[in-house]
Design a protein around this motif. Sequence first.
Motif, mmCIF file in Angstrom:
data_model
loop_
_atom_site.group_PDB
_atom_site.id
_atom_site.type_symbol
_atom_site.label_atom_id
_atom_site.label_comp_id
_atom_site.label_asym_id
_atom_site.label_seq_id
_atom_site.Cartn_x
_atom_site.Cartn_y
_atom_site.Cartn_z
ATOM 1 N N LEU A 5 -0.265 -10.864 -18.214
ATOM 2 C CA LEU A 5 0.163 -10.116 -17.020
ATOM 3 C C LEU A 5 0.414 -8.674 -17.432
ATOM 4 O O LEU A 5 0.611 -8.391 -18.607
ATOM 5 N N ARG A 6 0.461 -7.799 -16.455
ATOM 6 C CA ARG A 6 0.668 -6.391 -16.811
ATOM 7 C C ARG A 6 1.402 -5.630 -15.720
ATOM 8 O O ARG A 6 1.407 -6.013 -14.539
ATOM 9 N N LEU A 7 2.042 -4.555 -16.161
ATOM 10 C CA LEU A 7 2.573 -3.577 -15.227
ATOM 11 C C LEU A 7 1.697 -2.350 -15.430
ATOM 12 O O LEU A 7 1.409 -1.985 -16.563
ATOM 13 N N ALA A 8 1.267 -1.724 -14.312
ATOM 14 C CA ALA A 8 0.376 -0.568 -14.453
ATOM 15 C C ALA A 8 0.980 0.654 -13.758
ATOM 16 O O ALA A 8 0.471 1.121 -12.753
ATOM 17 N N PRO A 9 2.097 1.161 -14.285
ATOM 18 C CA PRO A 9 2.759 2.271 -13.579
ATOM 19 C C PRO A 9 2.011 3.600 -13.702
ATOM 20 O O PRO A 9 1.367 3.868 -14.714
ATOM 21 N N SER A 10 2.105 4.404 -12.652
ATOM 22 C CA SER A 10 1.577 5.772 -12.701
ATOM 23 C C SER A 10 2.741 6.671 -13.097
ATOM 24 O O SER A 10 3.770 6.672 -12.415
ATOM 25 N N PRO A 11 2.603 7.433 -14.168
ATOM 26 C CA PRO A 11 3.740 8.257 -14.621
ATOM 27 C C PRO A 11 3.875 9.550 -13.816
ATOM 28 O O PRO A 11 3.803 10.644 -14.345
ATOM 29 N N ILE A 41 -0.472 2.472 -18.777
ATOM 30 C CA ILE A 41 0.003 3.687 -18.121
ATOM 31 C C ILE A 41 -1.181 4.308 -17.382
ATOM 32 O O ILE A 41 -2.154 4.735 -18.006
ATOM 33 N N GLU A 42 -1.085 4.349 -16.058
ATOM 34 C CA GLU A 42 -2.202 4.863 -15.254
ATOM 35 C C GLU A 42 -2.003 6.359 -15.024
ATOM 36 O O GLU A 42 -1.486 6.795 -13.989
ATOM 37 N N ASP A 43 -2.426 7.115 -16.020
ATOM 38 C CA ASP A 43 -2.108 8.546 -16.068
ATOM 39 C C ASP A 43 -3.324 9.425 -15.769
ATOM 40 O O ASP A 43 -3.485 10.477 -16.373
ATOM 41 N N LEU A 191 -11.709 6.905 -10.095
ATOM 42 C CA LEU A 191 -10.515 6.732 -9.271
ATOM 43 C C LEU A 191 -9.908 5.338 -9.471
ATOM 44 O O LEU A 191 -10.510 4.460 -10.097
ATOM 45 N N TYR A 192 -8.709 5.184 -8.901
ATOM 46 C CA TYR A 192 -7.880 3.996 -9.144
ATOM 47 C C TYR A 192 -8.611 2.653 -9.061
ATOM 48 O O TYR A 192 -8.574 1.850 -9.996
ATOM 49 N N ASN A 193 -9.286 2.395 -7.911
ATOM 50 C CA ASN A 193 -9.816 1.036 -7.710
ATOM 51 C C ASN A 193 -10.860 0.637 -8.751
ATOM 52 O O ASN A 193 -10.931 -0.526 -9.146
ATOM 53 N N ALA A 195 -11.063 2.084 -11.919
ATOM 54 C CA ALA A 195 -10.419 2.075 -13.243
ATOM 55 C C ALA A 195 -9.575 0.815 -13.428
ATOM 56 O O ALA A 195 -9.583 0.206 -14.503
ATOM 57 N N VAL A 196 -8.873 0.418 -12.368
ATOM 58 C CA VAL A 196 -7.974 -0.734 -12.480
ATOM 59 C C VAL A 196 -8.766 -2.014 -12.785
ATOM 60 O O VAL A 196 -8.357 -2.842 -13.597
ATOM 61 N N VAL A 197 -9.919 -2.160 -12.164
ATOM 62 C CA VAL A 197 -10.730 -3.366 -12.380
ATOM 63 C C VAL A 197 -11.286 -3.377 -13.812
ATOM 64 O O VAL A 197 -11.178 -4.371 -14.526
ATOM 65 N N VAL A 209 0.136 -9.167 -10.575
ATOM 66 C CA VAL A 209 1.301 -9.266 -9.677
ATOM 67 C C VAL A 209 1.721 -7.837 -9.363
ATOM 68 O O VAL A 209 2.098 -7.084 -10.267
ATOM 69 N N ARG A 210 1.617 -7.424 -8.093
ATOM 70 C CA ARG A 210 1.960 -6.045 -7.726
ATOM 71 C C ARG A 210 2.440 -5.993 -6.278
ATOM 72 O O ARG A 210 2.389 -6.994 -5.569
ATOM 73 N N GLY A 211 2.841 -4.810 -5.863
ATOM 74 C CA GLY A 211 3.442 -4.656 -4.540
ATOM 75 C C GLY A 211 2.470 -4.909 -3.395
ATOM 76 O O GLY A 211 1.249 -4.766 -3.547
ATOM 77 N N ASP A 213 1.807 -3.188 -0.972
ATOM 78 C CA ASP A 213 1.054 -2.009 -0.539
ATOM 79 C C ASP A 213 -0.344 -1.995 -1.170
ATOM 80 O O ASP A 213 -1.174 -1.161 -0.808
ATOM 81 N N HIS A 214 -0.603 -2.910 -2.096
ATOM 82 C CA HIS A 214 -1.922 -2.941 -2.735
ATOM 83 C C HIS A 214 -2.838 -4.013 -2.152
ATOM 84 O O HIS A 214 -3.936 -4.222 -2.674
ATOM 85 N N ILE A 215 -2.421 -4.700 -1.078
ATOM 86 C CA ILE A 215 -3.235 -5.815 -0.566
ATOM 87 C C ILE A 215 -4.656 -5.373 -0.223
ATOM 88 O O ILE A 215 -5.629 -6.017 -0.614
HETATM 89 N N1 GLU Z 1 -0.841 2.593 -10.716
HETATM 90 C C1 GLU Z 1 -0.717 1.691 -9.620
HETATM 91 C C2 GLU Z 1 0.651 1.884 -8.996
HETATM 92 O O1 GLU Z 1 1.543 2.411 -9.667
HETATM 93 C C3 GLU Z 1 -0.889 0.298 -10.121
HETATM 94 C C4 GLU Z 1 -1.129 -0.720 -9.138
HETATM 95 C C5 GLU Z 1 -1.585 -2.007 -9.786
HETATM 96 O O2 GLU Z 1 -0.714 -2.697 -10.310
HETATM 97 O O3 GLU Z 1 -2.768 -2.253 -9.803
HETATM 98 O O4 GLU Z 1 0.869 1.553 -7.854
#
Ligand code: GLU
Length: 479
Positions: A5-11, A41-43, A191-193, A195-197, A209-211, A213-215
């Motif tokens: 699992l991962r957390l992918a925060p944008s700094p 880290i999604e920077d 862009l995000y979609n 890179a994330v894949v 597992v994420r918020g 708002d990403h559905i």
């Molecule tokens: N960088 C995205 C965010 O902070 C990550 C979303 C995801 O977990 O794919 O919302």
Amino acid sequence: MEKRLRLAPSPTGLLHIGTARTALFNWLYAQKIGGKFLIRIEDTDFLRSKSEYTKNILEGLKWLGLKWDEEPIKQSDRISIHKKYIKKLLECGTAYRCFTTENEISELREEQKKKGLPPKHDNRHRNLSKEKIETFISQGRTSVIRFKIEEKIQISWEDQIRGKIKWQGKDLGGDLVLSRRAIGYEIGDPLYNLAVVVDDNFMNITHVVRGEDHISNTAKQILIYKALDFKLPTFSHTPLILNSEGKKLSKRDCVTSIDEFRDMGYLPEALANYMAFLGWSPKSAESEILSLDEISKIFDLSDVNKAGAKFSWEKLNWINSQYIKNMESVKLSEIIRRCWDNMGWEPPSEEWAIKLVILIKDSMTLLKDAIDESKPFFLLPPIQKEGQDFLENNHSKTSLKLILNYLIKQNTATLDKEEAKEIINEISKIHNIKKGILMKSLRVAFFGSLSGPDLIQSWELFSESKSDILRIERCLKSI
Ligand code: GLU
């Protein structure tokens, strides 16, 4: 297969409670299923990303007790790889160059607005001829890369929190932009979609597992997974955190970063415990005061609610006070001593410090309450009106003089609780003064008012810090 699992925060800001709660759910579930918890880290938003935010996010997670298993990955290190995949999509015809200008896009939006339609690209450059592409390029037009999304395509997945989710291609806003504008035959920054894949696949992520708002992003990403022939992870979308009015929690609710919670005086264990219950309703939990290890044993994504989770200061405060109350006194005194150090307050001994902490901890909700609660033990408090009135209306002068004489005569180095009680009992008996009057007079002498912690225990502390006599003398002067 290893579960990852991962957390992918944008700094782009300090660690926010929403991101921290997503991290917590990822971490808890990873523990529960014996998997790994990773960080990426999604920077790639170069304008808004800052290294101090990355530092803050990682430190905040550590403070909360959420350790990750491998060295965090930086998305910006992987841009050339993202571009390789965009090229692949271009080559196989699932993506194409789109030269629509900003002005043309604004015109399209305006038209759609007039018709009351949601914004959606009209995919006008899907089938450009080679010659047309060359003409655009020779005119110096820039292009983005768009990923084809068929109107009729149905996308569905079994969300571990929300059950079956279905989307239709026509509701995804037209063909998806994968990269920023670039000149000539260049590919702009991914862009995000996309890179994330590519990165989730590279990191072998099995559970996303994420918020919530990403559905809609998930629907788009599933199409990219399929086009690149990547194995799909499972998806779970956590509920939003809401304020008391049921709106998304924001800065206006005075809750922003995890730093601020720390500075307000919340303990990391208490905040993490509270956050776990923000949107999670276990089938069976004996208590709401549980350590992260205890929670991880009973945590399941299927027990996470679909509806938004209301943030409650009241509950957070209650949980924090429970942690303060139940914390081992030596450990708590070490924490509180840091608050005293900041104020320049020095306890006369280690033992005294622990006794004071035991005395005040039940009245504390936040760590910083230790300042107000312990202030009268370090500084001479002014005598307040209610205290002064009491002294004057109850012949307190006599009471305090008798206590003072007793102390001077007895000349004991320090008084313990039993001796303190005895002094009150004896003076009360011999001089026929009500115990209540003696104690309240003494309370005003010590605290300047009629409120405060247990008097006898406080007296023991004042005696040890050699300020009981001093305070009584000062009070006598004011009557
Ligand atoms: N960088 C995205 C965010 O902070 C990550 C979303 C995801 O977990 O794919 O919302």
